[in-house]
Design an enzyme around this catalytic site. Sequence first.
Site, PDB file in Angstrom:
ATOM      1  N   ARG A 146       9.241  45.788 -13.524  1.00  0.00           N
ATOM      2  CA  ARG A 146       9.254  44.407 -14.024  1.00  0.00           C
ATOM      3  C   ARG A 146      10.503  43.695 -13.507  1.00  0.00           C
ATOM      4  O   ARG A 146      11.410  44.325 -12.999  1.00  0.00           O
ATOM      5  CB  ARG A 146       9.346  44.397 -15.562  1.00  0.00           C
ATOM      6  CG  ARG A 146       8.191  45.001 -16.268  1.00  0.00           C
ATOM      7  CD  ARG A 146       8.295  44.783 -17.776  1.00  0.00           C
ATOM      8  NE  ARG A 146       9.227  45.677 -18.444  1.00  0.00           N
ATOM      9  CZ  ARG A 146      10.312  45.286 -19.114  1.00  0.00           C
ATOM     10  NH1 ARG A 146      10.611  43.999 -19.192  1.00  0.00           N
ATOM     11  NH2 ARG A 146      11.107  46.154 -19.697  1.00  0.00           N
ATOM     12  N   ASN A 193      18.730  49.819 -10.352  1.00  0.00           N
ATOM     13  CA  ASN A 193      18.483  48.518 -10.975  1.00  0.00           C
ATOM     14  C   ASN A 193      18.233  48.596 -12.483  1.00  0.00           C
ATOM     15  O   ASN A 193      18.550  47.659 -13.209  1.00  0.00           O
ATOM     16  CB  ASN A 193      17.278  47.876 -10.272  1.00  0.00           C
ATOM     17  CG  ASN A 193      16.701  46.716 -11.055  1.00  0.00           C
ATOM     18  OD1 ASN A 193      17.239  45.612 -11.035  1.00  0.00           O
ATOM     19  ND2 ASN A 193      15.610  46.959 -11.783  1.00  0.00           N
ATOM     20  N   SER A 203      26.637  42.963 -12.804  1.00  0.00           N
ATOM     21  CA  SER A 203      26.348  41.662 -13.422  1.00  0.00           C
ATOM     22  C   SER A 203      27.586  40.786 -13.323  1.00  0.00           C
ATOM     23  O   SER A 203      28.716  41.290 -13.316  1.00  0.00           O
ATOM     24  CB  SER A 203      25.989  41.831 -14.898  1.00  0.00           C
ATOM     25  OG  SER A 203      25.954  40.561 -15.526  1.00  0.00           O
ATOM     26  N   TYR A 252      27.608  45.884 -22.797  1.00  0.00           N
ATOM     27  CA  TYR A 252      26.959  45.573 -21.512  1.00  0.00           C
ATOM     28  C   TYR A 252      28.010  45.262 -20.433  1.00  0.00           C
ATOM     29  O   TYR A 252      27.933  45.770 -19.312  1.00  0.00           O
ATOM     30  CB  TYR A 252      26.014  44.387 -21.723  1.00  0.00           C
ATOM     31  CG  TYR A 252      25.206  43.985 -20.509  1.00  0.00           C
ATOM     32  CD1 TYR A 252      24.106  44.748 -20.104  1.00  0.00           C
ATOM     33  CD2 TYR A 252      25.512  42.842 -19.787  1.00  0.00           C
ATOM     34  CE1 TYR A 252      23.356  44.370 -18.992  1.00  0.00           C
ATOM     35  CE2 TYR A 252      24.762  42.455 -18.688  1.00  0.00           C
ATOM     36  CZ  TYR A 252      23.683  43.222 -18.291  1.00  0.00           C
ATOM     37  OH  TYR A 252      22.943  42.845 -17.201  1.00  0.00           O
ATOM     38  N   LYS A 297      28.680  47.333 -16.971  1.00  0.00           N
ATOM     39  CA  LYS A 297      28.522  46.707 -15.648  1.00  0.00           C
ATOM     40  C   LYS A 297      29.844  46.676 -14.874  1.00  0.00           C
ATOM     41  O   LYS A 297      29.845  46.730 -13.643  1.00  0.00           O
ATOM     42  CB  LYS A 297      27.935  45.296 -15.811  1.00  0.00           C
ATOM     43  CG  LYS A 297      26.493  45.298 -16.334  1.00  0.00           C
ATOM     44  CD  LYS A 297      25.562  46.019 -15.375  1.00  0.00           C
ATOM     45  CE  LYS A 297      24.102  45.902 -15.760  1.00  0.00           C
ATOM     46  NZ  LYS A 297      23.207  46.584 -14.825  1.00  0.00           N
TER      47      LYS A 297
HETATM   48  P1  NAP Z   1      14.017  43.711 -17.317  1.00  0.00           P
HETATM   49  O1  NAP Z   1      13.122  42.589 -16.923  1.00  0.00           O
HETATM   50  O2  NAP Z   1      14.293  43.946 -18.753  1.00  0.00           O
HETATM   51  O3  NAP Z   1      13.443  45.075 -16.644  1.00  0.00           O
HETATM   52  C1  NAP Z   1      14.101  46.270 -16.886  1.00  0.00           C
HETATM   53  C2  NAP Z   1      13.473  47.392 -16.092  1.00  0.00           C
HETATM   54  O4  NAP Z   1      14.254  48.583 -16.316  1.00  0.00           O
HETATM   55  C3  NAP Z   1      12.057  47.723 -16.506  1.00  0.00           C
HETATM   56  O5  NAP Z   1      11.351  48.173 -15.370  1.00  0.00           O
HETATM   57  C4  NAP Z   1      12.257  48.890 -17.486  1.00  0.00           C
HETATM   58  O6  NAP Z   1      11.123  49.767 -17.603  1.00  0.00           O
HETATM   59  C5  NAP Z   1      13.397  49.623 -16.811  1.00  0.00           C
HETATM   60  N1  NAP Z   1      14.166  50.496 -17.701  1.00  0.00           N
HETATM   61  C6  NAP Z   1      14.818  50.168 -18.837  1.00  0.00           C
HETATM   62  N2  NAP Z   1      15.415  51.257 -19.371  1.00  0.00           N
HETATM   63  C7  NAP Z   1      15.137  52.296 -18.538  1.00  0.00           C
HETATM   64  C8  NAP Z   1      15.454  53.681 -18.540  1.00  0.00           C
HETATM   65  N3  NAP Z   1      16.181  54.239 -19.526  1.00  0.00           N
HETATM   66  N4  NAP Z   1      14.979  54.461 -17.542  1.00  0.00           N
HETATM   67  C9  NAP Z   1      14.221  53.932 -16.544  1.00  0.00           C
HETATM   68  N5  NAP Z   1      13.893  52.623 -16.485  1.00  0.00           N
HETATM   69  C10 NAP Z   1      14.341  51.811 -17.478  1.00  0.00           C
HETATM   70  O7  NAP Z   1      15.460  43.572 -16.636  1.00  0.00           O
HETATM   71  P2  NAP Z   1      15.961  42.609 -15.447  1.00  0.00           P
HETATM   72  O8  NAP Z   1      16.369  41.311 -16.022  1.00  0.00           O
HETATM   73  O9  NAP Z   1      14.984  42.636 -14.334  1.00  0.00           O
HETATM   74  O10 NAP Z   1      17.314  43.354 -15.032  1.00  0.00           O
HETATM   75  C11 NAP Z   1      17.361  44.298 -13.968  1.00  0.00           C
HETATM   76  C12 NAP Z   1      18.816  44.679 -13.741  1.00  0.00           C
HETATM   77  O11 NAP Z   1      19.586  43.527 -13.425  1.00  0.00           O
HETATM   78  C13 NAP Z   1      19.497  45.306 -14.958  1.00  0.00           C
HETATM   79  O12 NAP Z   1      20.401  46.308 -14.551  1.00  0.00           O
HETATM   80  C14 NAP Z   1      20.256  44.147 -15.556  1.00  0.00           C
HETATM   81  O13 NAP Z   1      21.354  44.574 -16.330  1.00  0.00           O
HETATM   82  C15 NAP Z   1      20.691  43.430 -14.300  1.00  0.00           C
HETATM   83  N6  NAP Z   1      21.018  42.019 -14.494  1.00  0.00           N
HETATM   84  C16 NAP Z   1      20.084  41.162 -14.986  1.00  0.00           C
HETATM   85  C17 NAP Z   1      20.441  39.828 -15.172  1.00  0.00           C
HETATM   86  C18 NAP Z   1      19.477  38.812 -15.699  1.00  0.00           C
HETATM   87  O14 NAP Z   1      19.907  37.668 -15.945  1.00  0.00           O
HETATM   88  N7  NAP Z   1      18.202  39.134 -15.881  1.00  0.00           N
HETATM   89  C19 NAP Z   1      21.746  39.399 -14.852  1.00  0.00           C
HETATM   90  C20 NAP Z   1      22.657  40.312 -14.347  1.00  0.00           C
HETATM   91  C21 NAP Z   1      22.290  41.623 -14.169  1.00  0.00           C
HETATM   92  P3  NAP Z   1       9.964  49.513 -18.742  1.00  0.00           P
HETATM   93  O15 NAP Z   1       9.116  48.401 -18.219  1.00  0.00           O
HETATM   94  O16 NAP Z   1       9.225  50.786 -18.811  1.00  0.00           O
HETATM   95  O17 NAP Z   1      10.686  49.144 -19.987  1.00  0.00           O
END
Ligand code: NAP
Length: 247
Positions: free
Chosen positions: A15, A90, A142, A155, A159
């Site tokens: 996702r 990721n 992040s 968090y 990060k």
């Molecule tokens: P997201 O939409 O919540 O997706 C998270 C993904 O990680 C999903 O595929 C989930 O699998 C998987 N996951 C969660 N816990 C896991 C575990 N213990 N083992 C294996 N897989 C796991 O998150 P996102 O927004 O795309 O974020 C992706 C990355 O970017 C993260 O590291 C986040 O901290 C970083 N980030 C995001 C933002 C933002 O604004 N969105 C900003 C800075 C950094 P399931 O579907 O099975 O739950």
Amino acid sequence: MNLKGKNVLVTGGSRGIGKSVALTLAKAGANVIINYTSNSTAAEETVKEIESFGVQGLAIKANISDASEVNKMLEMIEEKFHKIDILVNNAGITKDNLLIRMKEEDWDQVMEVNLKGTFLCTKAIAKKMIKQKSGKIINISSVVGVMGNAGQANYCASKAGVIGFTKALAKELAGRGITVNAIAPGFIDTDMTSTLSGDVKEQLLNQIPLKRYGKPEDIANLILFLSSDLSEYITGQVIHVDGGMAM
Ligand code: NAP
């Protein structure tokens, strides 16, 4: 940027940002393995989309904070793909609260997935990359790991830890033909950020000089570049993709 014949593992690739990375690299010709932890429907859908580009796809359910699950995942990958050329660390979670209300388990869970999970996956795959004498490791940090953010001490610490980990490994692995870089995304529109209140989103928007939230593709495009031969002389860097939030 042609990744034909390359094998990629994207943790949390079912996702959000991870899915966009998986599809972007598949479109460039790479075989893509995605990992996830609970939502099998989303993962299977993403594999179908990966395969629609004429490459191989595979979804593996594994909690990246559990060493035995990570090792099993590696065995499954080796059986089908034999080697990994690119690792995108990721997968990540948030458990936000002000420090005085933050439960110890919320601290632990965030550190376990975001930091220990990155360590476990990298350790398992770096061993293979060292033997291959090549590889690219891309860690998702992040902007708040650099700037800090009230209500996200766990968090932000995880990060910031990913950044230190990236720099240490870049030095350790440079002589083995392996580059290690981190990306610091700003506010990206995914499930992770969809729960934030309208007020918080408005406040964030005011901090972004480019005046828009990021899209998962904004991160995926940089990962495509870092995965390609064009990035050969870049290692140990933290690259911000945040519309100018941190500068
Ligand atoms: P997201 O939409 O919540 O997706 C998270 C993904 O990680 C999903 O595929 C989930 O699998 C998987 N996951 C969660 N816990 C896991 C575990 N213990 N083992 C294996 N897989 C796991 O998150 P996102 O927004 O795309 O974020 C992706 C990355 O970017 C993260 O590291 C986040 O901290 C970083 N980030 C995001 C933002 C933002 O604004 N969105 C900003 C800075 C950094 P399931 O579907 O099975 O739950």
